[in-house]
Design a protein around this motif. Structure first.
Motif, PDB file in Angstrom:
ATOM      1  N   TRP A 136      17.236 -23.586 -30.216  1.00  0.00           N
ATOM      2  CA  TRP A 136      18.398 -23.305 -29.375  1.00  0.00           C
ATOM      3  C   TRP A 136      18.533 -21.849 -28.981  1.00  0.00           C
ATOM      4  O   TRP A 136      18.930 -21.533 -27.875  1.00  0.00           O
ATOM      5  CB  TRP A 136      19.683 -23.758 -30.073  1.00  0.00           C
ATOM      6  N   ALA A 148      22.481 -23.250 -24.796  1.00  0.00           N
ATOM      7  CA  ALA A 148      23.298 -22.964 -25.975  1.00  0.00           C
ATOM      8  C   ALA A 148      24.549 -22.198 -25.564  1.00  0.00           C
ATOM      9  O   ALA A 148      25.650 -22.470 -26.065  1.00  0.00           O
ATOM     10  CB  ALA A 148      22.495 -22.176 -27.007  1.00  0.00           C
ATOM     11  N   VAL A 152      28.398 -23.533 -26.082  1.00  0.00           N
ATOM     12  CA  VAL A 152      29.404 -22.756 -26.812  1.00  0.00           C
ATOM     13  C   VAL A 152      30.616 -22.487 -25.919  1.00  0.00           C
ATOM     14  O   VAL A 152      31.762 -22.590 -26.357  1.00  0.00           O
ATOM     15  CB  VAL A 152      28.804 -21.435 -27.347  1.00  0.00           C
ATOM     16  N   ASP A 153      30.371 -22.172 -24.652  1.00  0.00           N
ATOM     17  CA  ASP A 153      31.473 -21.898 -23.732  1.00  0.00           C
ATOM     18  C   ASP A 153      32.334 -23.139 -23.518  1.00  0.00           C
ATOM     19  O   ASP A 153      33.566 -23.054 -23.535  1.00  0.00           O
ATOM     20  CB  ASP A 153      30.924 -21.391 -22.398  1.00  0.00           C
ATOM     21  N   TRP A 194      32.589 -25.685 -25.563  1.00  0.00           N
ATOM     22  CA  TRP A 194      33.249 -25.969 -26.847  1.00  0.00           C
ATOM     23  C   TRP A 194      34.449 -25.042 -27.045  1.00  0.00           C
ATOM     24  O   TRP A 194      35.494 -25.456 -27.544  1.00  0.00           O
ATOM     25  CB  TRP A 194      32.242 -25.779 -27.977  1.00  0.00           C
ATOM     26  N   GLN A 195      34.318 -23.794 -26.632  1.00  0.00           N
ATOM     27  CA  GLN A 195      35.381 -22.808 -26.850  1.00  0.00           C
ATOM     28  C   GLN A 195      36.562 -23.011 -25.909  1.00  0.00           C
ATOM     29  O   GLN A 195      37.714 -22.874 -26.330  1.00  0.00           O
ATOM     30  CB  GLN A 195      34.810 -21.396 -26.663  1.00  0.00           C
ATOM     31  N   THR A 202      30.249 -13.804 -26.298  1.00  0.00           N
ATOM     32  CA  THR A 202      29.527 -14.983 -26.765  1.00  0.00           C
ATOM     33  C   THR A 202      28.029 -14.717 -26.773  1.00  0.00           C
ATOM     34  O   THR A 202      27.331 -15.080 -27.730  1.00  0.00           O
ATOM     35  CB  THR A 202      29.837 -16.198 -25.868  1.00  0.00           C
ATOM     36  N   LEU A 240      25.763 -14.634 -30.213  1.00  0.00           N
ATOM     37  CA  LEU A 240      24.654 -15.554 -30.428  1.00  0.00           C
ATOM     38  C   LEU A 240      23.311 -14.854 -30.556  1.00  0.00           C
ATOM     39  O   LEU A 240      22.477 -15.249 -31.368  1.00  0.00           O
ATOM     40  CB  LEU A 240      24.577 -16.574 -29.288  1.00  0.00           C
TER      41      LEU A 240
END
Length: 184
Positions: free
Chosen positions: A17, A48, A52-53, A55-56, A120, A124
């Motif tokens: 990822w 990835a 994440v974006d 999900w956030q 972010t 990461l």
């Protein structure tokens, strides 16, 4: 990580990822595969970042849209039902129409946030961030190469793009409001 543990539990091989390896599904496309990987950033690391974006920020978007849905007066929906509107007509002509300001605000906020994302990427990938994102490029110019002038100039251009997009969204919203006014 956790995602690879879940994938291995499902019998799927772990995925890289946080690497810049191309996504196999895009890389194998004849003729345009190289373009997708090299120009449009179809890599594991970009996916990835997207994950994440999403999900956030999905809860924030849902809260705004939920508040818009809860602000719709019940009597308008009941009146539409009495007039014979079906579920599709109620959704398109009442629900979406009445929550369009909330949708517009959500799109505006998410666009601005997407244009200024840096934290972010840095969280990461750390200092090894080689993603082709504008803010990572600005950081590399200003802090690594020490080309402060070009980094500042690009930052001002990002500010102007955000301001222009904000004005565009406001004009669209005002145009929608003016089209709703009854003709007298």
């Amino acid at each position: 990580g956790m995602v690879n543990n879940v994938l291995s539990g499902l019998g799927i091989d772990p995925q890289p990822w946080l690497t810049s390896q191309p996504l196999p599904i895009f890389a194998k496309i004849p003729i345009i595969g190289d373009f997708l990987v090299n120009s449009l950033n179809a890599k594991y690391s970009f996916m990835a970042l997207v994950f994440v974006d999403v999900w956030q920020w999905t809860p924030f978007v849902m809260l705004i849209l939920l508040s818009g849905l809860q602000s719709i007066p019940k009597d308008i929906i009941e009146a539409a039902e009495v007039d014979g509107a079906n579920a599709w007509q109620k959704m398109v002509y009442i629900t979406i129409h009445l929550i369009s300001p909330a949708i517009l605000v959500t799109i505006l906020l998410r666009t601005i946030d997407a244009l200024k994302v840096f934290d972010t990427v840095y969280a990461l990938f750390g200092s090894a961030a080689d993603q082709r994102l504008l803010n990572v490029h600005i950081m590399n110019l200003a802090l690594r190469i020490r080309n402060y002038g070009q980094g500042a100039a690009i930052s001002v251009m990002v500010l102007l793009v955000i301001a222009t997009l904000s004005q565009l969204f406001v004009k669209i919203y005002q145009r929608n409001l003016e089209s709703e006014k009854p003709n007298r």
